[in-house]
Scaffold this motif. Structure first.
Motif, PDB file in Angstrom:
ATOM      1  N   MET A  10       2.287 -34.552 -31.049  1.00  0.00           N
ATOM      2  CA  MET A  10       2.754 -33.030 -31.161  1.00  0.00           C
ATOM      3  C   MET A  10       1.675 -32.430 -30.799  1.00  0.00           C
ATOM      4  SD  MET A  10       5.560 -33.383 -32.668  1.00  0.00           S
ATOM      5  CE  MET A  10       6.058 -31.995 -33.836  1.00  0.00           C
ATOM      6  N   ALA A  11       0.226 -32.553 -30.840  1.00  0.00           N
ATOM      7  CA  ALA A  11      -0.618 -31.892 -30.180  1.00  0.00           C
ATOM      8  C   ALA A  11      -0.459 -31.711 -28.645  1.00  0.00           C
ATOM      9  CB  ALA A  11      -1.933 -32.378 -30.653  1.00  0.00           C
ATOM     10  N   VAL A  12      -0.226 -33.056 -28.181  1.00  0.00           N
ATOM     11  CA  VAL A  12      -0.051 -32.863 -26.722  1.00  0.00           C
ATOM     12  C   VAL A  12       0.912 -32.123 -26.129  1.00  0.00           C
ATOM     13  CG1 VAL A  12       0.164 -34.513 -24.669  1.00  0.00           C
ATOM     14  CG2 VAL A  12      -1.441 -35.140 -26.674  1.00  0.00           C
ATOM     15  N   THR A  19      -6.966 -32.940 -22.783  1.00  0.00           N
ATOM     16  CA  THR A  19      -8.232 -32.390 -23.147  1.00  0.00           C
ATOM     17  C   THR A  19      -8.063 -31.470 -24.193  1.00  0.00           C
ATOM     18  OG1 THR A  19      -9.431 -33.094 -21.109  1.00  0.00           O
ATOM     19  CG2 THR A  19     -10.388 -31.410 -22.351  1.00  0.00           C
ATOM     20  N   LYS A  20      -7.210 -30.250 -24.104  1.00  0.00           N
ATOM     21  CA  LYS A  20      -7.472 -29.355 -25.201  1.00  0.00           C
ATOM     22  C   LYS A  20      -6.848 -29.626 -26.383  1.00  0.00           C
ATOM     23  CE  LYS A  20      -6.417 -25.554 -22.043  1.00  0.00           C
ATOM     24  NZ  LYS A  20      -5.527 -24.399 -21.380  1.00  0.00           N
ATOM     25  N   LEU A  25      -7.711 -31.714 -32.086  1.00  0.00           N
ATOM     26  CA  LEU A  25      -7.774 -32.844 -33.084  1.00  0.00           C
ATOM     27  C   LEU A  25      -9.009 -33.242 -33.382  1.00  0.00           C
ATOM     28  CD1 LEU A  25      -4.572 -34.876 -31.294  1.00  0.00           C
ATOM     29  CD2 LEU A  25      -4.612 -33.517 -33.365  1.00  0.00           C
ATOM     30  N   GLY A  26     -10.175 -33.065 -32.844  1.00  0.00           N
ATOM     31  CA  GLY A  26     -11.546 -33.405 -32.942  1.00  0.00           C
ATOM     32  C   GLY A  26     -11.667 -34.710 -32.537  1.00  0.00           C
ATOM     33  N   LEU A  32      -7.338 -40.208 -27.659  1.00  0.00           N
ATOM     34  CA  LEU A  32      -6.080 -39.557 -27.613  1.00  0.00           C
ATOM     35  C   LEU A  32      -5.196 -40.403 -26.504  1.00  0.00           C
ATOM     36  CD1 LEU A  32      -4.011 -37.547 -28.610  1.00  0.00           C
ATOM     37  CD2 LEU A  32      -5.293 -36.028 -26.830  1.00  0.00           C
ATOM     38  N   SER A  33      -5.647 -40.392 -25.370  1.00  0.00           N
ATOM     39  CA  SER A  33      -4.848 -41.113 -24.381  1.00  0.00           C
ATOM     40  C   SER A  33      -4.226 -42.424 -24.705  1.00  0.00           C
ATOM     41  CB  SER A  33      -5.588 -41.025 -22.950  1.00  0.00           C
ATOM     42  OG  SER A  33      -5.711 -39.710 -22.526  1.00  0.00           O
TER      43      SER A  33
END
Length: 299
Positions: A10-12, A19-20, A25-26, A32-33
């Motif tokens: 959801m953040a992506v 990167t953002k 998410l910290g 993340l990837s």
């Protein structure tokens, strides 16, 4: 399926930038990837297309966003339900209301509610986008203008409120027992800007009658409108409730409008598939009772 990975997705989806999203998410961008790749492997299809530095959600990604929102909300509802079971009369309620209602109607109710339920944290937000805030789960309860039936929502009518002409007590109109909108075409008016709910209600009635009202000044604040009327800048077309909640304003007079009348119909709404905590139910009951009693006294 790990809901943590859904949160990462959801953040992506929101940033369309790894990167953002990782910064929010910290976590590191490689982590993340990797988690997104695990999720894509689980579904057997890409969720994002990576075109150079540009990230675009695929059709599968758009579907997951729709259902992922519900999954995260269901998890939050479950946690809240258990937390409420363990903690008793505690919780947080997020309420969205129209700006004028927050400014002029609801503060006394909030004081009473806090006195009776000190363990409940109430967060009240002023917005004209009530339904959107509720459907996007940004708030738990909304009070706004009545709209078309929506199966995603529980919609409870609260009553209706006709608009009045509010003038200064020294105005040449202050002794009028009633007035029509047509008569206001040549009087100085202060109103909300076009596109605001209260302004649109008035404009629609006038448009149906074949004329348009003009203004000498516009502001998006109900408080400012009353101050402008008090200063003699012009008259305002607003619900009489603004004065009912401001008895310290004897310099202002509300004149009933006859003929075609702008009327606002209010409703309370919340998502049909959401867990309703006891704190939310308590506030809902108070709001329904408050508005129905208040609007009944204005008829």
């Amino acid at each position: 399926m790990d809901t943590r990975n859904i949160q990462y997705f959801m953040a992506v989806f929101e940033h369309l930038h790894f990167t953002k999203a990782a910064e929010e998410l910290g976590i590191s961008q490689p982590t993340l990837s990797q988690q997104i790749r695990i999720l894509e492997a689980e579904f057997g299809t890409p969720l994002f297309d990576r075109i150079g530095k540009k990230v675009v959600a695929t059709e599968a990604g758009k579907l997951l966003r729709q259902y992922g929102t519900k999954m995260l909300q269901a998890e939050l509802d479950a946690k809240n339900a258990i937390k409420e079971l363990l903690s008793g009369e505690r919780g947080t309620v997020r309420l969205a209301v129209l700006p004028s209602d927050l400014d002029f109607q609801l503060v006394p109710l909030f004081v009473q509610f806090k006195s009776k339920y000190p363990g409940i944290q109430l967060q009240a937000f002023s917005t004209i986008y009530i339904q959107e805030e509720v459907l996007n789960h940004k708030v738990d309860i909304g009070i706004g203008l009545q709209g078309p039936a929506d199966k995603r929502l529980i919609q409870i009518p609260l009553g209706c409120e006709p608009y009045h002409l509010i003038v200064h007590s020294a105005s040449e109109l202050s002794n009028r027992k009633e007035i029509t909108l047509q008569e206001l075409q040549h009087h100085s008016l202060v109103m909300y800007p076009k596109g605001y709910l209260g302004r649109d209600l008035v404009d629609e009635v006038c448009r149906n009658e074949g004329f348009e009202l003009t203004t000498v000044m516009e502001t998006d604040s109900a408080t400012s409108l009353l101050q402008l009327v008090s200063a003699g800048v012009g008259a305002a077309i607003q619900p009489k409730g603004l004065l009912r909640q401001n008895p310290e304003r004897p310099d202002l007079v509300a004149i009933p409008i006859t003929g075609p009348i702008p009327v606002r119909h209010l409703e309370l709404m919340y998502c049909a598939d959401r867990f309703i905590s006891s704190s939310q139910q308590q506030l809902t009951n108070w709001l329904i009772d408050f508005f129905k009693k208040g609007l009944a006294t204005k008829k």
